[in-house]
Design a protein around this motif. Sequence first.
Motif, PDB file in Angstrom:
ATOM      1  N   GLY A  80       0.807  -1.214   0.000  1.00 62.26           N
ATOM      2  CA  GLY A  80       0.000   0.000   0.000  1.00 62.26           C
ATOM      3  C   GLY A  80       0.838   1.261   0.000  1.00 62.26           C
ATOM      4  N   THR A  81       0.167   2.351   0.357  1.00 64.03           N
ATOM      5  CA  THR A  81       0.809   3.661   0.344  1.00 64.03           C
ATOM      6  C   THR A  81       0.677   4.338   1.705  1.00 64.03           C
ATOM      7  N   VAL A  82       1.517   5.335   1.903  1.00 60.55           N
ATOM      8  CA  VAL A  82       1.435   6.177   3.088  1.00 60.55           C
ATOM      9  C   VAL A  82       1.144   7.604   2.632  1.00 60.55           C
ATOM     10  N   ARG A  83       0.257   8.249   3.335  1.00 56.49           N
ATOM     11  CA  ARG A  83      -0.010   9.675   3.136  1.00 56.49           C
ATOM     12  C   ARG A  83       0.667  10.391   4.305  1.00 56.49           C
ATOM     13  N   LEU A  84       1.800  11.003   4.020  1.00 54.93           N
ATOM     14  CA  LEU A  84       2.585  11.698   5.032  1.00 54.93           C
ATOM     15  C   LEU A  84       2.067  13.127   5.141  1.00 54.93           C
ATOM     16  N   VAL A  85       1.442  13.450   6.266  1.00 53.51           N
ATOM     17  CA  VAL A  85       0.971  14.802   6.540  1.00 53.51           C
ATOM     18  C   VAL A  85       2.035  15.423   7.438  1.00 53.51           C
ATOM     19  N   CYS A  86       2.756  16.387   6.898  1.00 54.16           N
ATOM     20  CA  CYS A  86       3.964  16.863   7.557  1.00 54.16           C
ATOM     21  C   CYS A  86       3.806  18.305   8.039  1.00 54.16           C
ATOM     22  N   TYR A  87       4.014  18.473   9.344  1.00 59.63           N
ATOM     23  CA  TYR A  87       3.920  19.783   9.988  1.00 59.63           C
ATOM     24  C   TYR A  87       5.300  20.270  10.426  1.00 59.63           C
ATOM     25  N   THR A  88       5.445  21.569  10.516  1.00 62.36           N
ATOM     26  CA  THR A  88       6.569  22.181  11.212  1.00 62.36           C
ATOM     27  C   THR A  88       5.979  22.902  12.414  1.00 62.36           C
ATOM     28  N   GLY A  89       6.816  23.219  13.384  1.00 59.55           N
ATOM     29  CA  GLY A  89       6.341  23.920  14.567  1.00 59.55           C
ATOM     30  C   GLY A  89       7.476  24.161  15.537  1.00 59.55           C
ATOM     31  N   PRO A  90       7.291  25.118  16.427  1.00 57.69           N
ATOM     32  CA  PRO A  90       8.374  25.555  17.301  1.00 57.69           C
ATOM     33  C   PRO A  90       8.689  24.602  18.451  1.00 57.69           C
ATOM     34  N   SER A  91       9.979  24.468  18.717  1.00 56.55           N
ATOM     35  CA  SER A  91      10.486  23.793  19.910  1.00 56.55           C
ATOM     36  C   SER A  91      11.998  23.901  19.902  1.00 56.55           C
ATOM     37  N   THR A  92      12.561  24.142  21.062  1.00 56.17           N
ATOM     38  CA  THR A  92      14.017  24.124  21.206  1.00 56.17           C
ATOM     39  C   THR A  92      14.442  22.997  22.137  1.00 56.17           C
ATOM     40  N   ALA A  93      13.494  22.138  22.531  1.00 54.33           N
ATOM     41  CA  ALA A  93      13.776  21.030  23.442  1.00 54.33           C
ATOM     42  C   ALA A  93      14.687  19.996  22.773  1.00 54.33           C
ATOM     43  N   VAL A  94      15.384  19.248  23.587  1.00 52.40           N
ATOM     44  CA  VAL A  94      16.290  18.208  23.094  1.00 52.40           C
ATOM     45  C   VAL A  94      15.517  16.895  22.965  1.00 52.40           C
ATOM     46  N   PRO A  95      15.499  16.302  21.760  1.00 51.28           N
ATOM     47  CA  PRO A  95      14.781  15.034  21.586  1.00 51.28           C
ATOM     48  C   PRO A  95      15.524  13.868  22.223  1.00 51.28           C
ATOM     49  N   THR A  96      14.756  12.928  22.756  1.00 55.97           N
ATOM     50  CA  THR A  96      15.297  11.723  23.373  1.00 55.97           C
ATOM     51  C   THR A  96      14.495  10.527  22.873  1.00 55.97           C
ATOM     52  N   ALA A  97      15.173   9.462  22.500  1.00 58.99           N
ATOM     53  CA  ALA A  97      14.481   8.244  22.067  1.00 58.99           C
ATOM     54  C   ALA A  97      13.721   7.652  23.249  1.00 58.99           C
ATOM     55  N   THR A  98      12.422   7.450  23.087  1.00 63.38           N
ATOM     56  CA  THR A  98      11.597   6.849  24.133  1.00 63.38           C
ATOM     57  C   THR A  98      10.690   5.792  23.502  1.00 63.38           C
ATOM     58  N   GLY A  99      10.195   4.893  24.325  1.00 64.38           N
ATOM     59  CA  GLY A  99       9.225   3.890  23.874  1.00 64.38           C
ATOM     60  C   GLY A  99       9.702   3.083  22.697  1.00 64.38           C
ATOM     61  N   GLU A 100       8.982   3.199  21.590  1.00 63.50           N
ATOM     62  CA  GLU A 100       9.264   2.387  20.405  1.00 63.50           C
ATOM     63  C   GLU A 100      10.468   2.877  19.609  1.00 63.50           C
ATOM     64  N   ILE A 101      11.051   4.000  19.987  1.00 65.76           N
ATOM     65  CA  ILE A 101      12.150   4.592  19.220  1.00 65.76           C
ATOM     66  C   ILE A 101      13.495   4.128  19.763  1.00 65.76           C
ATOM     67  N   ALA A 102      14.316   3.579  18.861  1.00 67.76           N
ATOM     68  CA  ALA A 102      15.647   3.102  19.231  1.00 67.76           C
ATOM     69  C   ALA A 102      16.699   4.190  19.103  1.00 67.76           C
ATOM     70  N   GLU A 103      16.490   5.127  18.166  1.00 66.41           N
ATOM     71  CA  GLU A 103      17.537   6.103  17.858  1.00 66.41           C
ATOM     72  C   GLU A 103      16.924   7.386  17.313  1.00 66.41           C
ATOM     73  N   VAL A 104      17.466   8.524  17.734  1.00 68.13           N
ATOM     74  CA  VAL A 104      17.150   9.813  17.123  1.00 68.13           C
ATOM     75  C   VAL A 104      18.425  10.315  16.456  1.00 68.13           C
ATOM     76  N   ALA A 105      18.272  11.034  15.352  1.00 70.49           N
ATOM     77  CA  ALA A 105      19.429  11.548  14.624  1.00 70.49           C
ATOM     78  C   ALA A 105      19.044  12.837  13.911  1.00 70.49           C
ATOM     79  N   TRP A 106      20.050  13.598  13.538  1.00 71.95           N
ATOM     80  CA  TRP A 106      19.882  14.828  12.753  1.00 71.95           C
ATOM     81  C   TRP A 106      20.514  14.567  11.395  1.00 71.95           C
ATOM     82  N   PHE A 107      19.698  14.601  10.330  1.00 73.51           N
ATOM     83  CA  PHE A 107      20.151  14.259   8.986  1.00 73.51           C
ATOM     84  C   PHE A 107      20.187  15.473   8.078  1.00 73.51           C
ATOM     85  N   THR A 108      21.103  15.427   7.118  1.00 74.55           N
ATOM     86  CA  THR A 108      21.118  16.357   5.995  1.00 74.55           C
ATOM     87  C   THR A 108      20.658  15.571   4.766  1.00 74.55           C
ATOM     88  N   ALA A 109      20.614  16.224   3.622  1.00 67.00           N
ATOM     89  CA  ALA A 109      20.213  15.540   2.391  1.00 67.00           C
ATOM     90  C   ALA A 109      21.167  14.402   2.049  1.00 67.00           C
TER      91      ALA A 109
END
Length: 163
Positions: A80-109
């Motif tokens: 099937g397909t995914v419909r990605l509804v993508c938002y931007t929004g403010p936050s300066t908090a530091v992300p932390t992997a929790t629950g189902e997430i094993a890893e957070v990362a900051w990517f470039t192209a």
Amino acid sequence: MTSSPQVTAATWACIRGRQLLVVRPHGRDAFFLPGGVPEPGETPAEATAREVAEEVGIEVRPDELTLFTEIVSAAYGRPGTVRLVCYTGPSTAVPTATGEIAEVAWFTAADAGRCAGAVQQLIAQLVECGLLDGPHGSTLEDGQPRAGKGPAGQPEARVSRTC
């Protein structure tokens, strides 16, 4: 003939220092945006806020989210397909992997190949809008330098798709 199923994923594109916040769930090899499927009666913006809190521990307010784009793409690892509804929004908090997430990362192209297809398409749009550096650094295809957005840790961009 039956049509392929489509799932809607309400997501948050957090951009800081010309990098995109991505997450990798446990047991998966690809990176995705923080977000998930809206629950019954929940708007995509509400689902985004809930999922961002659950996955990376950051509180974002649905009324402060701005719709950036919607992308329909082949679903990663399922029919099937995914419909990605993508938002931007403010936050300066530091992300932390929790629950189902094993890893957070900051990517470039340059890291796009490590992401699910819909996220790869989003990254291309962010480069086109000048919010992320292209795969060869902070220049446009014509070789002209892009304006920098400052070091990682600065507030993410808040834009509409009409860049």
